[in-house]
Design a protein around this motif. Structure first.
Motif, PDB file in Angstrom:
ATOM      1  N   HIS A  50      82.759  72.876 124.683  1.00  0.00           N
ATOM      2  CA  HIS A  50      81.788  72.130 123.882  1.00  0.00           C
ATOM      3  C   HIS A  50      80.458  72.863 124.028  1.00  0.00           C
ATOM      4  O   HIS A  50      79.727  72.625 124.994  1.00  0.00           O
ATOM      5  CB  HIS A  50      81.666  70.684 124.373  1.00  0.00           C
ATOM      6  N   SER A  53      77.225  70.443 124.440  1.00  0.00           N
ATOM      7  CA  SER A  53      77.208  69.227 125.259  1.00  0.00           C
ATOM      8  C   SER A  53      77.892  69.453 126.600  1.00  0.00           C
ATOM      9  O   SER A  53      78.895  70.148 126.686  1.00  0.00           O
ATOM     10  CB  SER A  53      77.951  68.076 124.569  1.00  0.00           C
ATOM     11  N   GLU A  55      80.086  67.627 129.600  1.00  0.00           N
ATOM     12  CA  GLU A  55      81.097  66.578 129.594  1.00  0.00           C
ATOM     13  C   GLU A  55      81.281  66.073 131.018  1.00  0.00           C
ATOM     14  O   GLU A  55      81.236  66.849 131.970  1.00  0.00           O
ATOM     15  CB  GLU A  55      82.425  67.120 129.062  1.00  0.00           C
ATOM     16  N   TYR A 106      80.022  62.742 126.605  1.00  0.00           N
ATOM     17  CA  TYR A 106      79.364  63.961 126.150  1.00  0.00           C
ATOM     18  C   TYR A 106      77.866  63.671 126.093  1.00  0.00           C
ATOM     19  O   TYR A 106      77.456  62.647 125.553  1.00  0.00           O
ATOM     20  CB  TYR A 106      79.804  64.364 124.741  1.00  0.00           C
TER      21      TYR A 106
END
Length: 137
Positions: A50, A53, A55, A106
């Protein structure tokens, strides 16, 4: 705003399912995403990342092998929390006979939108129940 499992859609995939309770697209002003993920026995999330973001994965029940940042996989189980930095490649595999239940966040939110393009996605409206068929070997 209250979000309960029977009031949000279910994203079902070949490997399991996700219910997003908080997302920027569901709740105006929300800056993060939170959902419950169920990974079926013998299934998992392939290596992915990601870029925008970080996580956090919290294990509600079950156990799995977790890989973060292309490092050596390690065991996660009930009560464990894993932080995945933005952009780090990671994967989760449930090699047990029990479902793996996770809470996933997230920050910032929005990364869940990438799943909408998955070829194995089946979206079930609130109250709908996904069904999985056992593969014959």
């Amino acid at each position: 705003m209250l979000a309960s499992p029977d009031k949000v859609a279910t994203m079902a995939f070949d490997w399991g399912s996700i219910k997003w309770f908080v997302t920027p697209s569901l709740i105006p002003g929300a800056g993060s995403t939170l959902g419950e993920v169920i990974v079926n026995p013998g299934q998992g999330h392939a290596r992915h990342n990601h870029p925008g973001s970080e996580e956090i994965i919290y294990v509600i029940s079950g156990e799995a092998m977790q890989m973060v940042d292309d490092g050596e996989p390690f065991l996660i189980r009930e009560g464990d929390t894993v932080h995945i930095p933005a952009g780090a490649y990671h994967s989760t595999y449930n090699s047990t006979w029990r479902p793996l239940r996770l809470i996933v966040t997230y920050t910032p939110g929005g990364e869940e939108k990438a799943l909408e393009g998955a070829p194995d996605l089946h979206l079930h409206e609130p109250g709908g129940v996904p069904r999985w068929l056992q593969a014959r070997t």
